[in-house]
Design an enzyme around this catalytic site. Structure first.
Site, PDB file in Angstrom:
ATOM      1  CG  ASP A 288      -0.704  -0.160   2.584  1.00  0.00           C
ATOM      2  OD1 ASP A 288       1.009   0.131   2.689  1.00  0.00           O
ATOM      3  OD2 ASP A 288      -1.214   0.026   3.347  1.00  0.00           O
ATOM      4  CB  SER A 289       4.733   1.807  -0.123  1.00  0.00           C
ATOM      5  OG  SER A 289       4.537   0.693  -1.113  1.00  0.00           O
TER       6      SER A 289
ATOM      7  CG  ASP B  85       0.914  -4.318   2.600  1.00  0.00           C
ATOM      8  OD1 ASP B  85       0.047  -4.482   3.234  1.00  0.00           O
ATOM      9  OD2 ASP B  85       0.837  -3.177   1.930  1.00  0.00           O
TER      10      ASP B  85
ATOM     11  CE  LYS C  12       3.099  -6.042   3.892  1.00  0.00           C
ATOM     12  NZ  LYS C  12       2.640  -4.963   4.492  1.00  0.00           N
TER      13      LYS C  12
ATOM     14  CD  GLU D  85      -0.530  -1.478   8.044  1.00  0.00           C
ATOM     15  OE1 GLU D  85       0.072  -0.615   8.860  1.00  0.00           O
ATOM     16  OE2 GLU D  85       0.507  -1.326   7.146  1.00  0.00           O
TER      17      GLU D  85
ATOM     18  CD  GLU E   6       8.155  -0.283   7.878  1.00  0.00           C
ATOM     19  OE1 GLU E   6       6.803  -0.848   7.241  1.00  0.00           O
ATOM     20  OE2 GLU E   6       7.945   1.187   7.934  1.00  0.00           O
TER      21      GLU E   6
HETATM   22  O1  KIV Z   1       3.048  -1.076   1.661  1.00  0.00           O
HETATM   23  C1  KIV Z   1       4.806  -1.361   2.164  1.00  0.00           C
HETATM   24  O2  KIV Z   1       5.407  -1.170   0.739  1.00  0.00           O
HETATM   25  C2  KIV Z   1       4.986  -2.638   2.848  1.00  0.00           C
HETATM   26  C3  KIV Z   1       6.785  -2.773   3.385  1.00  0.00           C
HETATM   27  C4  KIV Z   1       6.845  -1.414   3.397  1.00  0.00           C
HETATM   28  C5  KIV Z   1       7.075  -3.856   4.016  1.00  0.00           C
HETATM   29  O3  KIV Z   1       4.491  -3.043   3.664  1.00  0.00           O
END
Ligand code: KIV
Length: 275
Positions: free
Chosen positions: A44-45, A83, A113, A115, A182
């Site tokens: 989600d970056s 994500d 993934k 959080e 992280e």
């Molecule tokens: O969204 C992302 O890029 C991440 C990584 C920093 C692990 O969650």
């Protein structure tokens, strides 16, 4: 799907480090996949590095699925990890399972993934129960960074370090196949890695994790809004792009481009008929 997880766990058992990078589109994913990276994360970056938004909380399922599908078309070997975006799994457990399934069924991911947040254990258990492999994420969790005092190293005192250890252990127990650590001190990451059977993937968590992840745009020098200390830049792709784009501008303005080699010509006779 299971096969990809098994291969990853076997690699970890052999004591080999796991590599993970982010990708958000077809060309980058093709290059990353061709380099033998184990896991490609559509993070989600995306919000920050591709869409120019301030927070990862600003992307939703529609954007994530759109980009993940493009990455899927490129990835032949790596495990593809989706994500789960903010509010796609925090509000209702049924939504969480439904949205996790969309990453698998619609976008072709091998796993998702999510959080850490207060109710993430039940959510993780439900997604795992639905047959979807889950990677956890503890330490600095950007989707809840406001509750953690912002984008700061987490677990620097004994109380918060112990809390992060417990979170990692609880996620393992809930069925995660791996976990991202992280922005935590390297001693804490080493301790968690020692305590867990599942592999830890570090980002800003020192050298003792079972694997490492970076945001690809950071390592390629393509994101200048902020530079976290842990984000090692390996090449300066922005400078290379700038060079190419400036050269194009100059050649068009001077008439050097396009030349004969980059143009099409009609046979003279045909052209005479046109005239
Ligand atoms: O969204 C992302 O890029 C991440 C990584 C920093 C692990 O969650």
């Amino acid at each position: 799907m299971k096969n990809k997880i098994d291969l990853l766990l076997k690699k970890n058992q052999r004591g080999e480090k796991i590599t993970m990078l982010t990708a958000y589109d077809f060309p980058f994913a093709s290059v990353i996949d061709s380099c033998g990276i184990d896991i490609i994360l559509v993070g989600d970056s995306l919000a920050n590095v591709v869409l120019g938004l301030k927070s990862t909380k600003e992307v939703g399922m529609a954007e994530m699925l759109h980009h993940t599908k493009a990455v899927r078309r490129a990835v032949k070997n790596a495990m593809l990890l989706g994500d789960m975006p903010f509010n796609s799994y925090q509000r209702h457990s049924e939504d969480a399972v439904k949205n996790a399934k969309r990453f698998i069924v619609e976008a072709g991911c091998d796993a998702v993934k999510l959080e850490w947040f207060d109710d993430c254990l039940a959510v993780t258990r439900n997604i795992v129960k639905a047959g979807i492999p889950v990677m956890g994420h503890v330490g600095l969790t950007p989707q809840t960074a406001d509750k953690l005092g912002g984008y700061k190293v987490q677990g620097k005192d004994a109380v918060s370090a112990r809390r992060i250890i417990e979170q990692a252990q609880a996620l393992e127990k809930a069925g995660c196949f791996s976990i991202v650590l992280e922005c935590v001190p390297d001693q804490l990451a080493a301790e968690i890695t020692k305590k867990l059977k599942i592999p830890t993937i570090g980002i800003g968590a020192g050298p003792h994790c079972d694997g490492q992840v970076l945001v690809t745009y950071d390592l390629l020098g393509m994101f200048s809004t902020f530079h976290p200390k842990f984000a090692k830049q390996y090449v300066d792709l922005s400078a290379l792009m700038k060079k190419g784009v400036e050269q194009f501008r100059k050649e068009v303005e001077s008439g050097k481009f396009p030349d004969k080699a980059h143009s099409f010509t009609m046979p003279k006779e045909e052209w005479r008929k046109v005239k």
